[in-house]
Scaffold this motif. Structure first.
Motif, PDB file in Angstrom:
ATOM      1  N   ARG A 164     -10.573  10.818   0.572  1.00 44.98           N
ATOM      2  CA  ARG A 164     -11.241   9.577   0.953  1.00 44.98           C
ATOM      3  C   ARG A 164     -11.611   8.816  -0.314  1.00 44.98           C
ATOM      4  NH1 ARG A 164     -15.569  13.150   0.706  1.00 44.98           N
ATOM      5  NH2 ARG A 164     -17.535  12.236  -0.042  1.00 44.98           N
ATOM      6  N   VAL A 165     -11.753   7.506  -0.187  1.00 47.19           N
ATOM      7  CA  VAL A 165     -12.138   6.647  -1.304  1.00 47.19           C
ATOM      8  C   VAL A 165     -13.408   5.905  -0.912  1.00 47.19           C
ATOM      9  CG1 VAL A 165     -11.458   4.766  -2.833  1.00 47.19           C
ATOM     10  CG2 VAL A 165      -9.731   6.376  -1.994  1.00 47.19           C
ATOM     11  N   VAL A 224     -14.365   5.554  -5.945  1.00 46.43           N
ATOM     12  CA  VAL A 224     -14.059   6.933  -6.328  1.00 46.43           C
ATOM     13  C   VAL A 224     -13.249   7.617  -5.232  1.00 46.43           C
ATOM     14  CG1 VAL A 224     -15.026   9.130  -7.097  1.00 46.43           C
ATOM     15  CG2 VAL A 224     -16.238   6.990  -7.594  1.00 46.43           C
ATOM     16  N   ALA A 225     -12.176   8.274  -5.636  1.00 42.31           N
ATOM     17  CA  ALA A 225     -11.401   9.104  -4.712  1.00 42.31           C
ATOM     18  C   ALA A 225     -11.978  10.516  -4.720  1.00 42.31           C
ATOM     19  CB  ALA A 225      -9.936   9.137  -5.126  1.00 42.31           C
ATOM     20  N   PRO A 248       0.811  -1.222   0.000  1.00 45.81           N
ATOM     21  CA  PRO A 248       0.000   0.000   0.000  1.00 45.81           C
ATOM     22  C   PRO A 248       0.842   1.268   0.000  1.00 45.81           C
ATOM     23  CG  PRO A 248      -0.739  -1.565   1.670  1.00 45.81           C
ATOM     24  CD  PRO A 248       0.595  -2.038   1.196  1.00 45.81           C
ATOM     25  N   ALA A 249       0.330   2.274  -0.694  1.00 46.40           N
ATOM     26  CA  ALA A 249       0.973   3.589  -0.670  1.00 46.40           C
ATOM     27  C   ALA A 249       0.529   4.346   0.572  1.00 46.40           C
ATOM     28  CB  ALA A 249       0.592   4.374  -1.925  1.00 46.40           C
ATOM     29  N   ALA A 250       1.253   5.379   0.900  1.00 43.55           N
ATOM     30  CA  ALA A 250       0.885   6.214   2.036  1.00 43.55           C
ATOM     31  C   ALA A 250      -0.434   6.925   1.748  1.00 43.55           C
ATOM     32  CB  ALA A 250       1.977   7.238   2.307  1.00 43.55           C
ATOM     33  N   VAL A 251      -1.213   7.111   2.798  1.00 43.65           N
ATOM     34  CA  VAL A 251      -2.466   7.852   2.675  1.00 43.65           C
ATOM     35  C   VAL A 251      -2.132   9.336   2.555  1.00 43.65           C
ATOM     36  CG1 VAL A 251      -4.664   8.396   3.775  1.00 43.65           C
ATOM     37  CG2 VAL A 251      -3.676   6.112   4.029  1.00 43.65           C
ATOM     38  N   PRO A 252      -2.645  10.025   1.527  1.00 48.39           N
ATOM     39  CA  PRO A 252      -2.236  11.414   1.308  1.00 48.39           C
ATOM     40  C   PRO A 252      -2.649  12.382   2.399  1.00 48.39           C
ATOM     41  CG  PRO A 252      -3.870  10.722  -0.325  1.00 48.39           C
ATOM     42  CD  PRO A 252      -3.517   9.519   0.471  1.00 48.39           C
ATOM     43  N   GLY A 253      -3.739  12.123   3.103  1.00 52.24           N
ATOM     44  CA  GLY A 253      -4.184  13.023   4.158  1.00 52.24           C
ATOM     45  C   GLY A 253      -5.667  12.847   4.411  1.00 52.24           C
ATOM     46  N   PRO A 254      -6.185  13.395   5.504  1.00 51.28           N
ATOM     47  CA  PRO A 254      -7.590  13.199   5.862  1.00 51.28           C
ATOM     48  C   PRO A 254      -8.564  13.839   4.884  1.00 51.28           C
ATOM     49  CG  PRO A 254      -6.580  14.855   7.277  1.00 51.28           C
ATOM     50  CD  PRO A 254      -5.472  14.238   6.479  1.00 51.28           C
ATOM     51  N   GLY A 305      -2.938   9.046  -6.451  1.00 49.00           N
ATOM     52  CA  GLY A 305      -3.029   7.870  -7.297  1.00 49.00           C
ATOM     53  C   GLY A 305      -2.556   6.596  -6.636  1.00 49.00           C
ATOM     54  N   GLY A 306      -1.453   6.661  -5.900  1.00 49.99           N
ATOM     55  CA  GLY A 306      -0.949   5.466  -5.226  1.00 49.99           C
ATOM     56  C   GLY A 306      -1.931   4.956  -4.191  1.00 49.99           C
ATOM     57  N   HIS A 307      -2.522   5.881  -3.439  1.00 47.49           N
ATOM     58  CA  HIS A 307      -3.510   5.494  -2.426  1.00 47.49           C
ATOM     59  C   HIS A 307      -4.763   4.915  -3.075  1.00 47.49           C
ATOM     60  CE1 HIS A 307      -5.989   5.495   1.108  1.00 47.49           C
ATOM     61  NE2 HIS A 307      -6.767   6.464   0.659  1.00 47.49           N
ATOM     62  N   LEU A 308      -5.236   5.552  -4.140  1.00 44.96           N
ATOM     63  CA  LEU A 308      -6.433   5.055  -4.818  1.00 44.96           C
ATOM     64  C   LEU A 308      -6.194   3.658  -5.385  1.00 44.96           C
ATOM     65  CD1 LEU A 308      -9.255   5.333  -6.060  1.00 44.96           C
ATOM     66  CD2 LEU A 308      -8.223   6.642  -7.927  1.00 44.96           C
ATOM     67  N   LEU A 309      -5.038   3.441  -6.009  1.00 47.18           N
ATOM     68  CA  LEU A 309      -4.736   2.116  -6.541  1.00 47.18           C
ATOM     69  C   LEU A 309      -4.621   1.092  -5.417  1.00 47.18           C
ATOM     70  CD1 LEU A 309      -4.064   0.310  -8.947  1.00 47.18           C
ATOM     71  CD2 LEU A 309      -1.680   1.015  -8.718  1.00 47.18           C
TER      72      LEU A 309
END
Length: 209
Positions: free
Chosen positions: A30-31, A79-80, A21-27, A117-121
């Protein structure tokens, strides 16, 4: 029209533990799953994400064809959102024998390069692995795969490989090169007012379709 050499790579993941998993970009990001199939919303996502990277295969579909595609058991759209605004999406396509394809994945242009993108994937791939938990008639996922090509975004391949996908097939073909439809497919171009003896307002450009 000139021709180009198009390279298509197919990548796969054969165990859920392969996902990195990629890092979560921030609060603020959301997806969420779009649980109510909506042809209008899905077409907006498809056209907006793929308009500048040669996504054209679905632009000609009728609304009924969109309904049919989205209504298939196991098809899911994740959806992100960035502070409430759609930023990108993943569409999962269930296939026989426990296989799930990431049919479409990408971000709207304004949201690229912001670590979304990394988090969504990551989320989309995880949801492909646990798809059967939401669809009782489906067997557990045993393989997740995706394809990307040399016309996709420049970071697409790197993102897939960083998440743990491995290339299992590479294909090349010659195809005609042409302009992308852009993020507003179907938009009517502005009309040049005809020359008349008496000056007056010319025809107005049509609104985006």
């Amino acid at each position: 029209m000139s021709t180009i050499t198009l390279t298509t790579w197919s990548l796969e993941m054969t165990a859920p533990g392969d996902l990195v998993p990629a890092a979560v970009p921030g609060p603020e990001v959301r997806v969420e799953r779009a649980e109510v199939p909506s042809p209008e919303f899905s077409r907006f996502l498809y056209a907006s994400v793929g308009g500048d990277i040669h996504w054209t295969d679905r632009l000609s579909l009728t609304r009924a064809q969109w309904v049919e595609q989205l209504g298939r058991p196991g098809v899911e759209t994740w959806v992100a959102y960035d502070r409430g605004t759609p930023a990108g999406y993943v569409e999962l396509d269930p296939q026989p024998d426990g296989v799930v394809e990431i049919m479409y994945f990408g971000l709207l242009p304004d949201f690229r390069g912001r670590r979304i993108g990394g988090h969504l994937l990551s989320v989309g791939t995880a949801r492909a692995w646990d798809l059967a938990s939401r669809w009782p008639d489906r067997e557990p996922t045993r393989r997740v795969w995706v394809h990307t090509c040399s016309q996709d975004g420049p970071t697409a391949m790197d993102n897939y490989q960083r998440r743990g996908f491995k290339v299992f097939r590479t294909e090349t073909e010659e195809k005609q090169d042409g302009p992308t439809p852009g993020p507003w497919p179907g938009r009517r171009p502005a009309v040049t007012p005809p020359h008349t003896a008496s000056p007056g307002p010319g025809p107005r450009a049509g609104p985006p379709a």
